[in-house]
Design a protein around this motif. Sequence first.
Motif, PDB file in Angstrom:
ATOM      1  N   LYS A  41      -5.513  -8.729   1.949  1.00 17.54           N
ATOM      2  CA  LYS A  41      -4.439  -8.959   0.979  1.00 17.54           C
ATOM      3  C   LYS A  41      -4.994  -8.755  -0.436  1.00 17.54           C
ATOM      4  CE  LYS A  41      -2.133 -10.165   4.593  1.00 17.54           C
ATOM      5  NZ  LYS A  41      -0.780 -10.202   5.056  1.00 17.54           N
ATOM      6  N   GLY A  90      -0.525 -17.633   5.481  1.00 16.01           N
ATOM      7  CA  GLY A  90       0.782 -17.261   4.951  1.00 16.01           C
ATOM      8  C   GLY A  90       1.884 -17.539   5.970  1.00 16.01           C
ATOM      9  N   ARG A  91       1.584 -17.323   7.272  1.00 15.50           N
ATOM     10  CA  ARG A  91       2.631 -17.569   8.273  1.00 15.50           C
ATOM     11  C   ARG A  91       2.930 -19.057   8.406  1.00 15.50           C
ATOM     12  NH1 ARG A  91      -2.044 -15.467  10.040  1.00 15.50           N
ATOM     13  NH2 ARG A  91      -3.108 -16.410  11.787  1.00 15.50           N
ATOM     14  N   ALA A 117       3.273 -11.548   0.453  1.00 18.39           N
ATOM     15  CA  ALA A 117       1.964 -11.649   1.109  1.00 18.39           C
ATOM     16  C   ALA A 117       1.075 -10.456   0.772  1.00 18.39           C
ATOM     17  CB  ALA A 117       2.145 -11.770   2.624  1.00 18.39           C
ATOM     18  N   GLN A 118       1.698  -9.273   0.545  1.00 14.16           N
ATOM     19  CA  GLN A 118       0.912  -8.087   0.185  1.00 14.16           C
ATOM     20  C   GLN A 118       1.146  -7.680  -1.261  1.00 14.16           C
ATOM     21  OE1 GLN A 118       1.268  -4.810   2.972  1.00 14.16           O
ATOM     22  NE2 GLN A 118       1.420  -6.179   4.724  1.00 14.16           N
ATOM     23  N   VAL A 124       5.967 -12.262  10.407  1.00 12.57           N
ATOM     24  CA  VAL A 124       7.221 -12.686   9.790  1.00 12.57           C
ATOM     25  C   VAL A 124       8.237 -13.141  10.860  1.00 12.57           C
ATOM     26  CG1 VAL A 124       9.109 -12.000   8.270  1.00 12.57           C
ATOM     27  CG2 VAL A 124       6.757 -11.295   7.737  1.00 12.57           C
ATOM     28  N   CYS A 179       5.164  -7.030   8.812  1.00 13.23           N
ATOM     29  CA  CYS A 179       4.112  -7.745   9.537  1.00 13.23           C
ATOM     30  C   CYS A 179       4.728  -8.596  10.657  1.00 13.23           C
ATOM     31  CB  CYS A 179       3.393  -8.633   8.519  1.00 13.23           C
ATOM     32  SG  CYS A 179       2.113  -9.661   9.217  1.00 13.23           S
ATOM     33  N   SER A 201      -0.187 -14.695   0.472  1.00 17.33           N
ATOM     34  CA  SER A 201      -1.221 -14.836   1.506  1.00 17.33           C
ATOM     35  C   SER A 201      -2.584 -14.477   0.932  1.00 17.33           C
ATOM     36  CB  SER A 201      -0.912 -13.916   2.691  1.00 17.33           C
ATOM     37  OG  SER A 201      -2.034 -13.816   3.552  1.00 17.33           O
ATOM     38  N   ASP A 211       8.842 -12.399   0.225  1.00 16.37           N
ATOM     39  CA  ASP A 211       7.539 -12.351   0.904  1.00 16.37           C
ATOM     40  C   ASP A 211       6.608 -11.446   0.100  1.00 16.37           C
ATOM     41  OD1 ASP A 211       5.340 -12.008   2.505  1.00 16.37           O
ATOM     42  OD2 ASP A 211       6.448 -11.468   4.317  1.00 16.37           O
TER      43      ASP A 211
HETATM   44  C1  LIG Z   1      -0.074 -11.020   6.046  1.00 16.62           C
HETATM   45  C2  LIG Z   1       1.388 -11.139   5.947  1.00 16.62           C
HETATM   46  C3  LIG Z   1       2.068 -12.336   6.236  1.00 16.62           C
HETATM   47  C4  LIG Z   1       1.400 -13.541   6.828  1.00 16.62           C
HETATM   48  O1  LIG Z   1       0.283 -13.981   6.116  1.00 16.62           O
HETATM   49  P1  LIG Z   1      -0.971 -14.606   6.929  1.00 16.62           P
HETATM   50  O2  LIG Z   1      -1.766 -15.279   5.843  1.00 16.62           O
HETATM   51  O3  LIG Z   1      -1.695 -13.454   7.536  1.00 16.62           O
HETATM   52  O4  LIG Z   1      -0.450 -15.560   7.911  1.00 16.62           O
HETATM   53  C5  LIG Z   1       3.425 -12.370   6.027  1.00 16.62           C
HETATM   54  N1  LIG Z   1       4.108 -11.307   5.581  1.00 16.62           N
HETATM   55  C6  LIG Z   1       3.495 -10.132   5.311  1.00 16.62           C
HETATM   56  C7  LIG Z   1       4.311  -8.980   4.814  1.00 16.62           C
HETATM   57  C8  LIG Z   1       2.122 -10.013   5.493  1.00 16.62           C
HETATM   58  O5  LIG Z   1       1.515  -8.845   5.234  1.00 16.62           O
END
Ligand SMILES: *Cc1c(COP(=O)(O)O)cnc(C)c1O
Length: 399
Positions: free
Chosen positions: A182, A52-53, A155-156, A85, A82, A177, A153
């Motif tokens: 996740k 995700g990053r 990701a969660q 970010v 996180c 992500s 974002d």
């Molecule tokens: C996990 C996460 C990311 C990054 O994702 P990765 O796949 O771990 O690199 C970005 N933003 C938030 C809020 C996250 O929880």
Amino acid sequence: MSFIAPAGTPLTVPDLALGLTQGAFGSGAANRLRQQLASHAAHQRCWLFSTGRGAMTLALTALREVAADPRRTQVIVAGYTCYSVPASVIKAGLAPRLADIDPRTLSPDVSRLNDIDPTRVLAIVSANLYGIPNALPLIEAWARQHGVFMLDDAAQALGASYGARNVGGFGDLGIYSFDKGKNITSLEGGAIVASGPLAAAIDRHFANLRPSSPVHTAATIAKLVVYSLLLRPSLYGVVQKLPFLGLGRTAYDDTFPVERYGRTLAGLTTRLYDRLAKLTAARTNNATRLLESLRDLPGIRFPQVPDDARPAWVRLPVRMDKNLRDRVLAKLQAAGIGATLSYPQALCDVAEVASQLPQADRNQPGAREVADTILTLPTHPYCPPDTAERVRACFLAAS
Ligand SMILES: *Cc1c(COP(=O)(O)O)cnc(C)c1O
């Protein structure tokens, strides 16, 4: 000893055997996953990354290129989120700025962005931590008003929605992500969803990325087998001690590579996406039971969810006085329940981030309050039916 993991997604034998095999042959599974995520976010296009990053770093690089004004070099992120970010912002060669959060909602508070000159801002990034939607319509409106891009974002928060729209679909572009912990996971992976002229810029940068390495994919598959077997509470006590799975890491790191996702892993993730609604329903049910079992206990604060929002509850965050929190955490851990203190610090107190911040952003009371008071409880489908009762007993014993 039996131990309930802090977060997780059950992976079945067919998920691994069929998913990974289908992914390995041809690009059908990866195309299907791209279509699922783009349509989920009501965007036209989707690109898949190994993290995700990595997705966020490339997304910000593309935004910088598309922005008409080269003086827009700052990216506003939530004061508590996180660490990946701000690491992505810095890796993209941009300057982080912080929006303090409202401890009750965990949402960045745009009404308190008074110290920030919006004409220098390229983008604002939502957080949607634990699958709880931020004040997304307000953030989106603030971004539009100031000609700032909004990156949602999720990701969660894959599976969460606000009004009629899914989280990840607010603003100009979104990220997802598939890392450990996740909403759905292949232990690693991430995505950008976007539309319009931005897509062409993302395409140009994406074309320069090397294909994923088969050796790396093979190593991830080996870890996936271990993870899928040991995520069950009866075995998690073992898995949490395996350093190569990297569970529970929270350190700041901006040395990650920006790479494509392996199509083999996409075969697993597209299968998990098919089950997303069920997984989200199971987590929501577990979160609701926890909330009900703790509701009458003194000294605990529960997150406020916007009226029109439906969280994905990847974990349940609760807040309490620091001393009580330490006692509760010890009781929960002794009882084999994977509670966590989430991110240990507000971003303004993470040295690598603080060194990049202007003075005005270095005091974030809302974010600090959350860092000092938050505790997350597990909500995943492997939580046994008596989890809520056991958690309540730990809180009572600690009070
Ligand atoms: C996990 C996460 C990311 C990054 O994702 P990765 O796949 O771990 O690199 C970005 N933003 C938030 C809020 C996250 O929880």
